[in-house]
Design a protein around this motif. Structure first.
Motif, short mmCIF file in Angstrom:
data_model
loop_
_atom_site.label_atom_id
_atom_site.label_comp_id
_atom_site.label_asym_id
_atom_site.label_seq_id
_atom_site.Cartn_x
_atom_site.Cartn_y
_atom_site.Cartn_z
N UNK A 59 0.85 -1.19 0.00
CA UNK A 59 0.00 0.00 0.00
C UNK A 59 0.88 1.25 0.00
N UNK A 60 0.54 2.21 -0.87
CA UNK A 60 1.32 3.44 -0.97
C UNK A 60 0.76 4.49 0.00
N UNK A 61 1.65 5.16 0.71
CA UNK A 61 1.22 6.18 1.67
C UNK A 61 2.03 7.46 1.45
N UNK A 62 1.46 8.58 1.84
CA UNK A 62 2.16 9.86 1.75
C UNK A 62 1.85 10.68 2.99
N UNK A 63 2.85 11.32 3.53
CA UNK A 63 2.68 12.16 4.70
C UNK A 63 3.64 13.35 4.63
N UNK A 64 3.32 14.37 5.39
CA UNK A 64 4.18 15.55 5.48
C UNK A 64 4.95 15.48 6.79
N UNK A 65 6.26 15.65 6.73
CA UNK A 65 7.07 15.57 7.94
C UNK A 65 8.30 16.45 7.83
N UNK A 66 8.66 17.01 8.96
CA UNK A 66 9.89 17.79 9.08
C UNK A 66 11.06 16.84 9.25
N UNK A 67 12.11 17.06 8.47
CA UNK A 67 13.38 16.35 8.62
C UNK A 67 14.37 17.35 9.20
N UNK A 68 14.82 17.11 10.43
CA UNK A 68 15.72 18.06 11.10
C UNK A 68 16.93 17.36 11.68
N UNK A 69 18.09 17.86 11.34
CA UNK A 69 19.33 17.34 11.90
C UNK A 69 19.33 17.51 13.41
N UNK A 70 19.83 16.52 14.12
CA UNK A 70 19.90 16.60 15.58
C UNK A 70 20.67 17.83 16.05
N UNK A 71 21.68 18.21 15.27
CA UNK A 71 22.55 19.32 15.67
C UNK A 71 22.15 20.66 15.08
N UNK A 102 13.78 1.26 17.89
CA UNK A 102 13.05 0.21 18.60
C UNK A 102 11.96 -0.37 17.71
N UNK A 103 11.65 -1.62 17.91
CA UNK A 103 10.69 -2.29 17.03
C UNK A 103 9.33 -1.61 17.09
N UNK A 104 8.97 -1.04 18.25
CA UNK A 104 7.66 -0.37 18.34
C UNK A 104 7.61 0.86 17.44
N UNK A 105 8.75 1.54 17.27
CA UNK A 105 8.78 2.71 16.38
C UNK A 105 8.76 2.26 14.92
N UNK A 106 9.42 1.15 14.63
CA UNK A 106 9.40 0.62 13.27
C UNK A 106 8.00 0.21 12.85
N UNK A 107 7.19 -0.22 13.80
CA UNK A 107 5.83 -0.66 13.52
C UNK A 107 4.81 0.47 13.55
N UNK A 108 5.27 1.68 13.87
CA UNK A 108 4.38 2.84 13.84
C UNK A 108 3.93 3.08 12.40
N UNK A 109 2.65 3.35 12.19
CA UNK A 109 2.13 3.50 10.83
C UNK A 109 2.73 4.67 10.08
N UNK A 110 3.38 5.60 10.78
CA UNK A 110 3.96 6.77 10.14
C UNK A 110 5.42 6.59 9.73
N UNK A 163 15.82 5.33 -2.12
CA UNK A 163 14.87 5.16 -1.02
C UNK A 163 15.57 5.46 0.30
N UNK A 164 14.80 6.02 1.23
CA UNK A 164 15.35 6.33 2.55
C UNK A 164 14.31 6.03 3.62
N UNK A 165 14.80 5.84 4.83
CA UNK A 165 13.92 5.67 5.96
C UNK A 165 13.43 7.04 6.42
N UNK A 166 12.15 7.16 6.68
CA UNK A 166 11.55 8.39 7.19
C UNK A 166 10.92 8.06 8.54
N UNK A 167 11.40 8.74 9.58
CA UNK A 167 10.92 8.49 10.95
C UNK A 167 10.32 9.80 11.48
N UNK A 168 9.08 10.11 11.13
CA UNK A 168 8.48 11.39 11.51
C UNK A 168 8.51 11.62 13.02
#
Length: 412
Positions: free
Chosen positions: A129-141, A208-216, A236-241
């Motif tokens: 299933x294809x999904x799309x979301x808006x998210x901020x990507x911000x460097x930790x520093x 953590x596996x719980x974050x990997x299983x988050x729908x976002x 392709x890249x991992x997106x962790x909103x």
């Protein structure tokens, strides 16, 4: 996209810092793009700061060239979606291959999966299933350069971040296809980039596996309706909103589900904050020690985007203050503006809500009643009651700078 060979073929010139770079890296640019450079940056950083264009990018503020670290000028943050060609660039390792989408494969394995997989880009686009979301990507520093006393690392100003529409597939769906065992603890992700020198730790992260299983949490292959740019993780890249960009692995090539805490350098030794120092809800407990914990969610923050420190306005002129506010995904509830250095506060008008992981635009207008200097401040709060700080929460890695911004203007 220009090839690496063509990139180097154009000849070399010296930058302000004496670094040799290809000729067409230096572009004819608007000097105002550097006008938002913060005066608090360490001595020498401002003098060395120049605008340079990587292939496929417009001129950005160069922090380092090898590996490439380039900051987005604040001017572009007046747009709700940061254009791909001005999106910031962040790498830890200098060997960044050009990945061929036709031959690219994503392997899924580890001791905590039932059925190891190998997926192509076409598989991602057609079998899930294809999904799309808006998210901020911000460097930790982001804003590390504003720390006092200063700390080591890339001396970012305000621009190590960007807001985008990300399209792809849920990591959850991929993992369910592989089948998780009951002992699954962390999901380890690696990209195609690598170090040049022997012995350089590969940039591998776990969540953590719980974050990997988050729908976002998704594996994205599109950014703002286009294929990911090379410098932002193609194909392709991992997106962790909601979490800082250290987990957003670019050029992802492998995902391994493991039953024990991953102990790679970039987890065990780097990107850690003092335990209990920040109001963080999303904790990475399997990676915590008695004294520190991995950085996870983004703290609540804001930025004025249309006014420069020292800008002059005419008496009687309406001053419009525009900016953006964001947090780790709880949602911005309010932005307050002060025009008298924090003595009094008024609510700004919030713009359209593009989702809880997107930044939120705000606007405030006022007409100065007298001539002189006005100190404008913006303070954001989120829906769970967190707000920006007035004093820096200092930490040795220079993370989570969310001090309320001050800009002085002069009315004549």
């Amino acid at each position: 996209m220009l090839s690496r060979r063509k990139f180097l073929k154009g000849g070399l010139v010296a930058t302000a810092g004496g670094l040799l770079v290809p000729k067409y890296v230096l572009a004819a640019v608007d000097p105002s793009l550097l006008s938002t450079a913060v005066k608090e940056l360490p001595e020498g950083v401002l003098e060395e700061q120049v605008l340079e264009a990587l292939p496929g990018k417009k001129p950005l503020i160069k922090k380092t060239y090898r590996p490439p670290n380039y900051e987005t000028p604040v001017k572009y943050f007046n747009e709700i979606f940061t254009p791909n060609d001005v999106f910031f660039v962040r790498y830890h390792l200098a060997n960044i291959p050009e990945v061929d989408a036709k031959t690219w494969k994503l392997t899924v394995g580890g001791d905590a999966v039932e059925r190891p997989l190998e997926l192509t880009l076409d598989d991602l686009k057609t079998k899930f299933e294809q999904v799309e979301l808006v998210a901020l990507c911000q460097c930790s520093g982001n804003r590390r350069g504003l720390f006092k006393p200063h700390v080591a690392g890339v001396e970012w100003g305000y621009g190590a971040m960007g807001n985008a529409k990300w399209k792809g597939v849920r990591l959850k769906d991929i993992l369910e296809k592989a089948g998780l065992k009951g002992n699954a603890l962390e999901v380890v992700v690696d990209g195609a980039d690598s170090g040049v020198a022997a012995g350089t730790p590969d940039f591998i992260k776990s969540i953590p596996v719980w974050k990997a299983l988050d729908e976002n949490t998704i594996i994205a292959y599109e950014m703002n309706g286009e294929p990911l740019p090379h410098w932002n993780g193609f194909p392709a890249r991992l997106v962790v909103p909601g979490w800082t960009a250290t987990y957003w692995i670019k050029h992802v090539v492998s995902i391994n589900v493991v039953s024990k805490p991953f102990d790679g350098f970039w987890m065990k030794n780097a990107y850690r904050i003092p335990l209990g120092k920040f109001p963080i809800r999303d904790r990475f407990i399997s990676q915590e020690t008695a004294v520190n914990t991995p950085i996870t969610e983004i703290v609540v923050n804001s930025l004025i985007t249309n006014i420069n420190d020292g800008q002059i306005f005419r008496h009687g002129q309406v001053v419009e203050v525009k900016g953006i506010a964001w947090d780790g995904g709880y949602g911005i509830n309010m932005v307050e503006i002060s025009t008298d250095g924090g003595k009094t506060w008024q609510q700004a008008e919030l713009g359209k809500d593009y989702g809880r992981f997107s930044w939120r635009q705000f606007t405030y207008r006022f007409r100065p009643t007298k001539k002189g200097t006005y100190t404008i401040m913006a303070k954001a709060s989120n829906r769970i009651g967190q707000t920006q700080t007035f004093e820096l929460i200092w930490n040795p890695a220079g993370y989570h700078h969310n001090v309320v911004q001050k800009i002085n203007i002069k009315v004549v």
